[in-house]
Design an enzyme around this catalytic site. Structure first.
Site, PDB file in Angstrom:
ATOM      1  N   SER A  44     -27.899  44.126 -27.944  1.00 48.37           N
ATOM      2  CA  SER A  44     -27.541  45.222 -26.933  1.00 48.37           C
ATOM      3  C   SER A  44     -28.725  45.172 -25.982  1.00 48.37           C
ATOM      4  O   SER A  44     -28.457  45.161 -24.832  1.00 48.37           O
ATOM      5  CB  SER A  44     -27.531  46.602 -28.183  1.00 48.37           C
ATOM      6  OG  SER A  44     -26.744  45.674 -29.376  1.00 48.37           O
ATOM      7  N   SER A  45     -29.785  44.694 -26.130  1.00 49.40           N
ATOM      8  CA  SER A  45     -31.182  45.742 -25.854  1.00 49.40           C
ATOM      9  C   SER A  45     -31.277  44.289 -24.572  1.00 49.40           C
ATOM     10  O   SER A  45     -32.075  44.959 -23.757  1.00 49.40           O
ATOM     11  CB  SER A  45     -32.891  45.682 -26.588  1.00 49.40           C
ATOM     12  OG  SER A  45     -32.200  46.470 -27.389  1.00 49.40           O
ATOM     13  N   TYR A 133     -23.947  41.346 -37.694  1.00 47.20           N
ATOM     14  CA  TYR A 133     -24.620  42.475 -36.674  1.00 47.20           C
ATOM     15  C   TYR A 133     -23.991  43.019 -36.765  1.00 47.20           C
ATOM     16  O   TYR A 133     -23.043  43.258 -36.455  1.00 47.20           O
ATOM     17  CB  TYR A 133     -24.969  42.294 -34.936  1.00 47.20           C
ATOM     18  CG  TYR A 133     -25.559  42.800 -34.395  1.00 47.20           C
ATOM     19  CD1 TYR A 133     -25.776  43.939 -34.884  1.00 47.20           C
ATOM     20  CD2 TYR A 133     -25.597  42.399 -32.542  1.00 47.20           C
ATOM     21  CE1 TYR A 133     -26.664  45.085 -33.870  1.00 47.20           C
ATOM     22  CE2 TYR A 133     -26.122  43.558 -32.099  1.00 47.20           C
ATOM     23  CZ  TYR A 133     -26.329  44.590 -32.293  1.00 47.20           C
ATOM     24  OH  TYR A 133     -27.235  45.509 -31.927  1.00 47.20           O
ATOM     25  N   LYS A 161     -27.944  42.078 -40.074  1.00 49.25           N
ATOM     26  CA  LYS A 161     -28.736  42.902 -39.100  1.00 49.25           C
ATOM     27  C   LYS A 161     -28.232  44.498 -39.013  1.00 49.25           C
ATOM     28  O   LYS A 161     -26.915  44.415 -38.800  1.00 49.25           O
ATOM     29  CB  LYS A 161     -29.203  42.541 -37.418  1.00 49.25           C
ATOM     30  CG  LYS A 161     -29.704  43.577 -36.832  1.00 49.25           C
ATOM     31  CD  LYS A 161     -29.112  43.301 -34.591  1.00 49.25           C
ATOM     32  CE  LYS A 161     -29.916  43.747 -34.015  1.00 49.25           C
ATOM     33  NZ  LYS A 161     -29.915  45.274 -33.599  1.00 49.25           N
ATOM     34  N   THR A 163     -27.749  48.053 -38.256  1.00 50.04           N
ATOM     35  CA  THR A 163     -27.787  49.080 -37.197  1.00 50.04           C
ATOM     36  C   THR A 163     -27.382  50.519 -38.016  1.00 50.04           C
ATOM     37  O   THR A 163     -26.093  50.467 -36.740  1.00 50.04           O
ATOM     38  CB  THR A 163     -27.612  49.048 -35.645  1.00 50.04           C
ATOM     39  OG1 THR A 163     -28.979  47.710 -36.346  1.00 50.04           O
ATOM     40  CG2 THR A 163     -28.118  49.903 -35.183  1.00 50.04           C
ATOM     41  N   GLY A 185     -32.236  48.152 -38.373  1.00 51.92           N
ATOM     42  CA  GLY A 185     -32.270  47.929 -37.057  1.00 51.92           C
ATOM     43  C   GLY A 185     -32.159  49.403 -35.959  1.00 51.92           C
ATOM     44  O   GLY A 185     -32.886  49.162 -34.645  1.00 51.92           O
ATOM     45  N   ASP A 187     -35.102  51.270 -35.401  1.00 49.30           N
ATOM     46  CA  ASP A 187     -36.375  51.991 -35.057  1.00 49.30           C
ATOM     47  C   ASP A 187     -37.079  53.441 -35.896  1.00 49.30           C
ATOM     48  O   ASP A 187     -38.093  53.681 -36.398  1.00 49.30           O
ATOM     49  CB  ASP A 187     -36.943  51.743 -33.460  1.00 49.30           C
ATOM     50  CG  ASP A 187     -35.991  50.386 -33.025  1.00 49.30           C
ATOM     51  OD1 ASP A 187     -35.265  49.680 -33.136  1.00 49.30           O
ATOM     52  OD2 ASP A 187     -36.754  50.277 -31.548  1.00 49.30           O
ATOM     53  N   GLU A 188     -36.144  54.581 -35.321  1.00 48.37           N
ATOM     54  CA  GLU A 188     -35.722  55.166 -35.609  1.00 48.37           C
ATOM     55  C   GLU A 188     -36.339  56.143 -36.910  1.00 48.37           C
ATOM     56  O   GLU A 188     -36.746  57.372 -37.714  1.00 48.37           O
ATOM     57  CB  GLU A 188     -35.257  56.868 -35.422  1.00 48.37           C
ATOM     58  CG  GLU A 188     -34.271  56.297 -34.721  1.00 48.37           C
ATOM     59  CD  GLU A 188     -33.296  55.946 -33.646  1.00 48.37           C
ATOM     60  OE1 GLU A 188     -34.173  54.284 -33.936  1.00 48.37           O
ATOM     61  OE2 GLU A 188     -32.078  56.213 -32.943  1.00 48.37           O
ATOM     62  N   SER A 204     -35.138  47.405 -30.652  1.00 49.67           N
ATOM     63  CA  SER A 204     -35.895  47.465 -28.777  1.00 49.67           C
ATOM     64  C   SER A 204     -36.906  48.318 -28.370  1.00 49.67           C
ATOM     65  O   SER A 204     -37.587  47.024 -27.323  1.00 49.67           O
ATOM     66  CB  SER A 204     -34.058  48.735 -28.426  1.00 49.67           C
ATOM     67  OG  SER A 204     -34.513  49.341 -28.510  1.00 49.67           O
TER      68      SER A 204
END
Ligand code: NGF
Length: 289
Positions: A44-45, A133, A161, A163, A185, A187-188, A204
């Site tokens: 996506s990024s 994914y 993966k 997310t 997936g 990051d936060e 990302s």
């Protein structure tokens, strides 16, 4: 395949052409400055779903040429055109990518049998390992634990993966499949994922904040939760602002402040206005990005 991966950003000019020298610079700073273990290419990024097949191949080619065998490379080849996925999967496999990944097919409400067919067809055509994914918020596809189990029956499906923010499902998957690779997936939510037992993460923001991510991951794995949270809090202060400004143009703007030719986002994604670019400069200086 364990470790931290940047979901590689791809720089474009105003017409949407790939900026090769900028892409090479982004790769190098990921390796040398962010100290990542690998790259997740054409996710996506990487604005993958805005590129045509020729551009996707070009990115795979440039990345492999720049990286060689320095770090691990995962090629995202998912598309709703299965023929394109197979073509890209073969291409990346021939280039020497360590594994493939494919987003669950999206837009049409595919049945699970159709999704399974898609993964098995890519694996059969390429012979490469596959990382599913799963990103339900963007695809609308929510796989159950039973469905993951069925996909894992193909031993070439080596992992996921993941997310998603469903930590109950993540815990169930971790317990049921201790030998499968789980790369988180979001990051936060890296600290929560690390505590849940993931093997690594793909993000990302690791393109600009990889070293903090490494600290969070290592500290959480060592059980130093308060210390890990301190860095996650700081990281989330950054991510919150990045998301508010617009994730991909902001990440590119951060790289541009460091003299990297990070280019523009691909239309119809919108560039940042001048006021937002000022805020990016403040962010870079405040958090030493
Ligand atoms: O950009 C998204 C879309 N997710 C990424 C990552 O999970 C997937 C995540 O890092 C990805 O980057 C890729 O496939 O290339 C977020 O950008 C980050 O956690 C901020 O929300 O959801």
């Amino acid at each position: 395949m364990i470790g931290l991966y940047s979901a590689l950003l791809v720089p474009f000019d105003e017409e949407g052409n790939i900026l090769e020298s900028g892409l090479r610079q982004i790769i190098r700073q990921n390796i040398e400055e962010q100290k990542i273990d690998g790259l997740y290419v054409n996710g996506s990024s990487g604005e993958n779903f805005l590129m045509n097949t020729t551009q996707k191949k070009k990115v795979f080619e440039i990345v492999k040429d720049e990286v060689g065998n320095e770090i691990t490379l995962i090629a995202q080849v998912g598309a709703i055109d299965l023929n394109e996925s197979i073509e890209l999967g073969k291409y990346a496999t021939e280039l020497g990518y360590d594994a493939l990944s494919a987003v669950t097919p999206f837009y049409y409400p595919f049945s699970f049998e159709e999704i399974k067919y898609y993964y098995n067809a890519i694996i059969e055509a390429t012979g490469n390992d596959m990382i599913i994914y799963s990103i339900p918020a963007l695809t609308g596809v929510n796989l159950s634990i039973q469905q993951f189990e069925e996909l894992f029956e193909n031993e070439k499906v080596i992992g996921i993966k993941y997310t998603a923010a469903d930590f109950f499902l993540l815990e169930r998957i971790r317990k049921a499949f201790p030998d499968k690779l789980i790369l988180s997936g979001f990051d936060e939510m890296l600290i929560q994922a690390a505590v849940s037992g993931v093997d690594g993460a793909i993000g990302s923001t690791y393109n600009i904040n990889g070293q903090r991510a490494r600290q969070i991951f290592n500290l959480a794995k060592e059980g130093k939760i308060q210390e890990a949270y301190k860095i996650q809090h700081e990281t989330n202060d950054i991510i919150e602002q990045v998301l508010a400004l617009g994730i991909y143009p902001t990440l590119k703007a951060v790289l541009s402040t460091k003299g990297i030719e990070a280019g523009a986002v691909k239309r119809p994604l919108a560039p940042l206005d001048d006021a937002s670019l000022e805020k990016v400069k403040e962010l870079v200086s405040k958090y030493n990005l």
